[in-house]
Design a protein around this motif. Structure first.
Motif, PDB file in Angstrom:
ATOM      1  N   SER A  58       0.833  -1.198   0.000  1.00 36.26           N
ATOM      2  CA  SER A  58       0.000   0.000   0.000  1.00 36.26           C
ATOM      3  C   SER A  58       0.869   1.250   0.000  1.00 36.26           C
ATOM      4  O   SER A  58       0.557   2.233  -0.674  1.00 36.26           O
ATOM      5  CB  SER A  58      -0.905   0.023   1.233  1.00 36.26           C
ATOM      6  N   LEU A  59       1.977   1.177   0.756  1.00 37.22           N
ATOM      7  CA  LEU A  59       2.793   2.369   0.951  1.00 37.22           C
ATOM      8  C   LEU A  59       4.246   1.976   1.147  1.00 37.22           C
ATOM      9  O   LEU A  59       4.532   0.969   1.798  1.00 37.22           O
ATOM     10  CB  LEU A  59       2.285   3.137   2.192  1.00 37.22           C
ATOM     11  N   HIS A  79       7.766   1.564  -8.731  1.00 37.01           N
ATOM     12  CA  HIS A  79       6.644   2.087  -9.508  1.00 37.01           C
ATOM     13  C   HIS A  79       6.391   1.252 -10.759  1.00 37.01           C
ATOM     14  O   HIS A  79       5.235   1.054 -11.163  1.00 37.01           O
ATOM     15  CB  HIS A  79       6.907   3.545  -9.895  1.00 37.01           C
ATOM     16  N   SER A  84       0.328   1.386  -8.260  1.00 38.65           N
ATOM     17  CA  SER A  84      -0.670   1.875  -7.299  1.00 38.65           C
ATOM     18  C   SER A  84      -0.072   2.162  -5.921  1.00 38.65           C
ATOM     19  O   SER A  84      -0.681   2.878  -5.124  1.00 38.65           O
ATOM     20  CB  SER A  84      -1.798   0.857  -7.151  1.00 38.65           C
ATOM     21  N   THR A  85       1.084   1.591  -5.627  1.00 39.73           N
ATOM     22  CA  THR A  85       1.708   1.797  -4.311  1.00 39.73           C
ATOM     23  C   THR A  85       2.025   3.276  -4.108  1.00 39.73           C
ATOM     24  O   THR A  85       2.602   3.932  -4.978  1.00 39.73           O
ATOM     25  CB  THR A  85       3.001   0.971  -4.189  1.00 39.73           C
ATOM     26  N   VAL A  86       1.653   3.811  -2.932  1.00 37.84           N
ATOM     27  CA  VAL A  86       1.919   5.213  -2.617  1.00 37.84           C
ATOM     28  C   VAL A  86       3.373   5.333  -2.140  1.00 37.84           C
ATOM     29  O   VAL A  86       3.841   4.514  -1.347  1.00 37.84           O
ATOM     30  CB  VAL A  86       0.948   5.719  -1.539  1.00 37.84           C
ATOM     31  N   LYS A  87       4.078   6.369  -2.639  1.00 36.41           N
ATOM     32  CA  LYS A  87       5.510   6.507  -2.336  1.00 36.41           C
ATOM     33  C   LYS A  87       5.785   7.797  -1.554  1.00 36.41           C
ATOM     34  O   LYS A  87       5.326   8.875  -1.939  1.00 36.41           O
ATOM     35  CB  LYS A  87       6.354   6.531  -3.615  1.00 36.41           C
ATOM     36  N   TYR A 109       4.247  10.661  -3.813  1.00 35.36           N
ATOM     37  CA  TYR A 109       3.109  11.225  -3.100  1.00 35.36           C
ATOM     38  C   TYR A 109       3.533  12.433  -2.263  1.00 35.36           C
ATOM     39  O   TYR A 109       2.865  13.474  -2.270  1.00 35.36           O
ATOM     40  CB  TYR A 109       2.490  10.151  -2.208  1.00 35.36           C
ATOM     41  N   ALA A 128      -1.957   8.783   3.091  1.00 37.96           N
ATOM     42  CA  ALA A 128      -1.455   7.952   1.992  1.00 37.96           C
ATOM     43  C   ALA A 128      -2.222   6.637   1.893  1.00 37.96           C
ATOM     44  O   ALA A 128      -2.559   6.180   0.797  1.00 37.96           O
ATOM     45  CB  ALA A 128       0.033   7.693   2.186  1.00 37.96           C
ATOM     46  N   ALA A 131      -5.542   7.300   0.444  1.00 47.09           N
ATOM     47  CA  ALA A 131      -5.425   7.514  -1.004  1.00 47.09           C
ATOM     48  C   ALA A 131      -5.264   6.186  -1.740  1.00 47.09           C
ATOM     49  O   ALA A 131      -5.847   5.970  -2.809  1.00 47.09           O
ATOM     50  CB  ALA A 131      -4.240   8.432  -1.301  1.00 47.09           C
ATOM     51  N   PHE A 132      -4.447   5.281  -1.152  1.00 49.37           N
ATOM     52  CA  PHE A 132      -4.259   3.967  -1.781  1.00 49.37           C
ATOM     53  C   PHE A 132      -5.579   3.191  -1.828  1.00 49.37           C
ATOM     54  O   PHE A 132      -5.925   2.602  -2.856  1.00 49.37           O
ATOM     55  CB  PHE A 132      -3.218   3.165  -1.007  1.00 49.37           C
ATOM     56  N   GLU A 135      -7.912   4.654  -4.372  1.00 49.67           N
ATOM     57  CA  GLU A 135      -7.473   4.298  -5.727  1.00 49.67           C
ATOM     58  C   GLU A 135      -7.802   2.835  -6.033  1.00 49.67           C
ATOM     59  O   GLU A 135      -8.270   2.507  -7.130  1.00 49.67           O
ATOM     60  CB  GLU A 135      -5.971   4.544  -5.850  1.00 49.67           C
TER      61      GLU A 135
END
Length: 333
Positions: A58-59, A79, A84-87, A109, A128, A131-132, A135
């Protein structure tokens, strides 16, 4: 967060990792599954293992300056594997080129400067993860909509095909005699009008053969109307089997049939009618045996209408009946 989210923390400083572990455990508890890596290569291995298990990060929170893969380089590779993974990038230096790369190539992010504030990390992580999840839900909803649209398109296509087929059948029924499958009177009138126009325009011959089954009332009276219908169906089949593809076949009504002979003069239509008379007379009809038919022929004239052409063929047919039946009579000049 309905499902347990997976966070990967990457830093070559074990003190930072320990601080992150304590802070995340305190504020999120079992809401998060937290993984730790002390290098970019180890982080990639952990991500690969999770993906092999069917799990998705997820993050990821990574330091910028690390031996081997730098944080921005790690985020670019992650990426490519998991868009989709939040960075989130942690940096203790003002190296904006690396941050820009992470923004442009890894959809960064947010970046946080070291030393970071715990409250800032907690708020950023919570946002974050949200947001994940949003999404991910959006992707699921879009996929569900795509499937629904595909199913609807299939239903619409099937319904459309069904309607097209039904309309085609209705068009056929509108011009077809229900019992024999030959053209009905309405279609024959339309077709004769067209053929007469074509004959005059291109100066080609058109003839019609009118035939009537002899003593058909006796068949119905002796064997019943069901058997009589079978005789009519049998006559229609004989006409199909022994006429040219260019000829149009129809049932005028009752036991009366017509053959429209395109590009046929009186002599050619006489040959065709004689052949049909012989074929019918030689045929054995189930439950009845032999039946015969009488024939009248007429060929298009310059001033003909469909009605006048049929009338002359009808007059010739009745002469055949009066002359003993089972014979072919041409029209009178």
């Amino acid at each position: 967060m309905d499902e347990t989210s997976i966070i990967l923390c990457v830093d070559d400083d074990s003190t930072v990792l320990s601080a992150l572990r304590s802070m995340l455990s305190t504020h999120f508890g079992s809401e998060l599954q937290v993984e730790f890596a002390e290098s970019g290569d180890e982080a990639l291995e952990i991500e690969a293992e999770l993906r092999a298990q069917g799990s998705e990060l997820s993050l990821v929170i990574t330091d910028f300056m690390m031996p081997g893969l730098r944080g921005d380089e790690l985020l670019v590779q992650l990426h490519e594997r998991s868009p989709s993974t939040v960075k989130i990038l942690l940096t203790g230096q003002s190296d904006m080129s690396g941050v820009k790369r992470a923004i442009n190539d890894a959809n960064l992010y947010r970046f946080l400067e070291k030393p970071f504030a715990n409250d800032d990390i907690v708020l950023t992580v919570r946002a974050a993860i949200r947001a994940f999840c949003q999404e991910r839900d959006l992707i699921r909803q879009n996929e569900a909509l795509r499937r629904m649209n595909a199913e609807l398109e299939e239903i619409v296509a099937a319904r459309t095909e069904e309607l097209v087929e039904k309309n085609r059948l209705l068009e056929v029924l509108a011009v077809t005699d229900k019992l024999t499958g030959l053209y009905n009177r309405r279609k024959l009138d339309e077709l004769l009008d067209e053929e007469l126009v074509r004959a005059r325009r291109y100066e080609v011959a058109v003839s019609i053969i009118l035939l009537d089954i002899d003593h058909f009332k006796r068949v119905n009276d002796s064997y019943g109307h069901a058997v009589g219908d079978e005789v009519l169906v049998g006559i229609a089949k004989l006409l199909r089997d022994h006429s040219r593809d260019a000829d149009a076949l129809g049932r005028l009504g009752g036991e009366e049939f017509v053959v429209v002979c395109r590009h046929s003069d009186a002599a050619a239509s006489m040959v065709a009618a004689t052949k049909l008379r012989e074929v019918i007379a030689a045929h054995g009809f189930p439950g009845v045996g032999q039946v015969t038919a009488s024939f009248g022929i007429a060929t298009c004239r310059a001033d003909d209408t469909a009605a006048s052409l049929l009338a002359r063929a009808d007059a010739a047919l009745y002469r055949a009946k009066g002359a003993g039946r089972n014979r072919v009579e041409p029209e009178h000049d």
